[in-house]
Design a protein around this motif. Structure first.
Motif, mmCIF file in Angstrom:
data_model
loop_
_atom_site.group_PDB
_atom_site.id
_atom_site.type_symbol
_atom_site.label_atom_id
_atom_site.label_comp_id
_atom_site.label_asym_id
_atom_site.label_seq_id
_atom_site.Cartn_x
_atom_site.Cartn_y
_atom_site.Cartn_z
ATOM 1 N N PHE A 169 54.112 -26.669 14.008
ATOM 2 C CA PHE A 169 55.218 -25.712 14.099
ATOM 3 C C PHE A 169 55.439 -25.104 12.724
ATOM 4 O O PHE A 169 55.654 -25.828 11.748
ATOM 5 N N LEU A 170 55.328 -23.788 12.632
ATOM 6 C CA LEU A 170 55.589 -23.025 11.408
ATOM 7 C C LEU A 170 54.769 -23.533 10.223
ATOM 8 O O LEU A 170 55.259 -23.660 9.105
ATOM 9 N N SER A 201 68.125 -20.059 17.646
ATOM 10 C CA SER A 201 67.185 -18.966 17.405
ATOM 11 C C SER A 201 67.182 -18.650 15.910
ATOM 12 O O SER A 201 68.225 -18.330 15.334
ATOM 13 N N TYR A 202 66.003 -18.723 15.265
ATOM 14 C CA TYR A 202 65.920 -18.600 13.809
ATOM 15 C C TYR A 202 65.038 -17.451 13.333
ATOM 16 O O TYR A 202 65.109 -17.090 12.164
ATOM 17 N N PRO A 239 62.264 -19.758 8.026
ATOM 18 C CA PRO A 239 61.483 -20.817 8.673
ATOM 19 C C PRO A 239 61.941 -22.219 8.313
ATOM 20 O O PRO A 239 61.926 -23.124 9.158
ATOM 21 N N HIS A 240 62.399 -22.425 7.078
ATOM 22 C CA HIS A 240 62.812 -23.778 6.677
ATOM 23 C C HIS A 240 64.129 -24.185 7.330
ATOM 24 O O HIS A 240 64.377 -25.380 7.515
ATOM 25 N N VAL A 282 64.510 -25.477 19.453
ATOM 26 C CA VAL A 282 64.389 -24.701 18.219
ATOM 27 C C VAL A 282 63.390 -23.579 18.497
ATOM 28 O O VAL A 282 62.257 -23.845 18.908
ATOM 29 N N ARG A 283 63.836 -22.338 18.262
ATOM 30 C CA ARG A 283 62.948 -21.192 18.494
ATOM 31 C C ARG A 283 62.875 -20.339 17.235
ATOM 32 O O ARG A 283 63.888 -20.017 16.634
ATOM 33 N N PHE A 284 61.650 -19.977 16.851
ATOM 34 C CA PHE A 284 61.431 -19.028 15.761
ATOM 35 C C PHE A 284 60.532 -17.919 16.314
ATOM 36 O O PHE A 284 59.338 -18.108 16.504
ATOM 37 N N ALA A 285 61.153 -16.764 16.617
ATOM 38 C CA ALA A 285 60.446 -15.652 17.268
ATOM 39 C C ALA A 285 59.884 -16.147 18.595
ATOM 40 O O ALA A 285 60.626 -16.656 19.436
#
Length: 422
Positions: free
Chosen positions: A295-296, A109-110, A118-119, A230-233
């Motif tokens: 993604f991102l 979780s990032y 994000p990077h 991989v999770r970002f929000a």
């Protein structure tokens, strides 16, 4: 372990002062019109008054002001703008709660976490795709996540760790404050308003229980091969070694989400073949090149190095590139008659920020395209400054070299950076 006494970490004047000073100075005011600078003219008196109201239970959350920002697909994203005192209290509360939840949140979780960016998430995804046996990728999207959060479940998740009822009631006050739009106050039974300091943490807590803990257990007990997450929000990518695992995971995830009021977006959630053998397998079936996923802000593409080995090519999303150039064009027209040094300094900040985010290895052509696009728009804007305006490209080249930073790579290869930080 549950924490029974936390509110004193919030209402202490020192904590409120730290939260106030950490807020953005020029942020838009809430429904009361109070600005950061006006509040600071009597900061100590105001903060001591706020501290007393928090301590004695007299603090009341005010409704958030509805605002909208444009999304890359042309739609409007609703935002909630809290009043200044709510921002201060939320930030102080998040400071105390983050110390607890940072020990709970999992490694994949990032989003909206201290020390993560994000990077970091992009590096982890790239590394997983290259070092694990990944042949299938689930590109998932949660439909209207922030508006779909079930507040009943959210409070239960908070109470799992926070036993101080006063802190829980603070969170409930923000959730139930309502929204003020065009003079009309409305309430909703679900969702958290985006825009406040507490919203990202609450969203992370919700998905920690609904998704993170569940997927960790699923990966340990239900799979036959490698699985990466991989999770970002609310954006996440899941990679699988076997197609059967991927399809079963997608079905069980949809069922899991329904239990907690969430839904996978049917049009934006895709299961695609992606990996070192995807091109060969799809060629045998006559299906063309492997599909890509976003993604991102980056489009991820199956590619090969010069030596023929498999790699993942990350390029700036074409839509993001077009939208950003369109925004630059519009702003240049607004600044049409400003002095060239003022416009040059603004363009330098725009191009520099773009390059620093998108400057990843093998993305050089997209970086050059953006810089060239900005240069062309600037040239046209300068030519429109008068009816007889004409700017030679010799002069334009001097302006570009003077003000626009060169397109170059800012980030190392992910495997190198991940090797350093882990």
């Amino acid at each position: 372990m549950r924490f029974t006494a936390l509110l004193h970490h919030v209402y202490q004047p020192e904590a409120l002062r730290k939260a106030y000073l950490a807020l953005k100075r020029d942020a838009a005011p809430g429904v009361d019109g109070e600005t950061w600078r006006h509040y600071g003219e009597a900061m100590e008196e105001n903060l001591h008054d706020l501290s007393g109201r928090l301590k004695h239970g007299a603090y009341r959350a005010k409704p958030v002001r509805r605002a909208y920002i444009a999304k890359t697909d042309g739609r409007q994203r609703p935002l909630g703008v809290p009043v200044l005192e709510d921002k201060i209290v939320q930030r102080a509360t998040v400071e105390a709660l983050s110390a607890i939840y940072e020990t709970d949140f999992l490694g994949f979780s990032y989003g909206f976490r201290p020390g993560r960016s994000p990077h970091r998430a992009l590096d982890a995804l790239y590394t997983g795709l290259l070092t694990k046996k990944v042949n299938w990728v689930l590109d998932a999207d949660i439909r209207g996540y922030f508006d779909a959060i079930d507040r009943g479940w959210l409070v239960k998740f908070i109470e799992h760790r926070i036993a101080d009822r006063r802190v829980v009631r603070l969170i409930q006050k923000w959730l139930n404050a309502g929204v003020l739009e065009d003079g009309t106050r409305t309430w909703s039974e679900t969702g958290t308003p985006q825009g406040g300091s507490a919203s990202p943490l609450l969203a992370n807590v919700y998905l920690h229980y609904v998704f993170d803990l569940w997927v960790r257990q699923w990966r340990r007990t239900q799979t036959r091969g490698d699985v990466i997450v991989v999770r970002f929000a609310d954006d996440f990518i899941v990679g699988f070694q076997h197609q059967s695992d991927a399809e079963r995971f997608r079905n069980e995830l949809a069922e899991r989400f329904r239990k907690f009021g969430l839904e996978l977006h049917p049009d934006k959630t895709r299961l695609l073949e992606f990996g070192p053998y995807a091109a060969e397998n799809r060629c045998k079936r006559g299906q063309g090149k492997p599909e890509t996923f976003n993604f991102l802000g980056f489009t991820h593409i199956c590619a090969k190095k010069r030596n023929g080995r498999y790699t993942v090519l990350r390029q700036t999303m074409a839509k993001r590139l077009r939208v950003k150039l369109s925004e630059v064009k519009t702003e240049l027209r607004r600044r049409l008659h400003e002095p060239i040094p003022a416009v040059g300094m603004w363009l330098r900040s725009v191009v520099s920020g773009h390059l620093r985010y998108y400057g990843v290895p093998m993305n050089g052509p997209a970086l050059a395209t953006f810089r060239d696009g900005v240069s062309r728009h600037w040239h046209r804007a300068l030519a429109r400054r008068s009816h007889t305006g004409h700017v030679t490209w010799a002069r334009m080249d001097r302006l570009i070299d003077r003000w626009l930073p060169p397109a170059r790579i800012y980030h190392p290869y992910p495997l190198r950076r991940m090797g350093v930080i882990t």
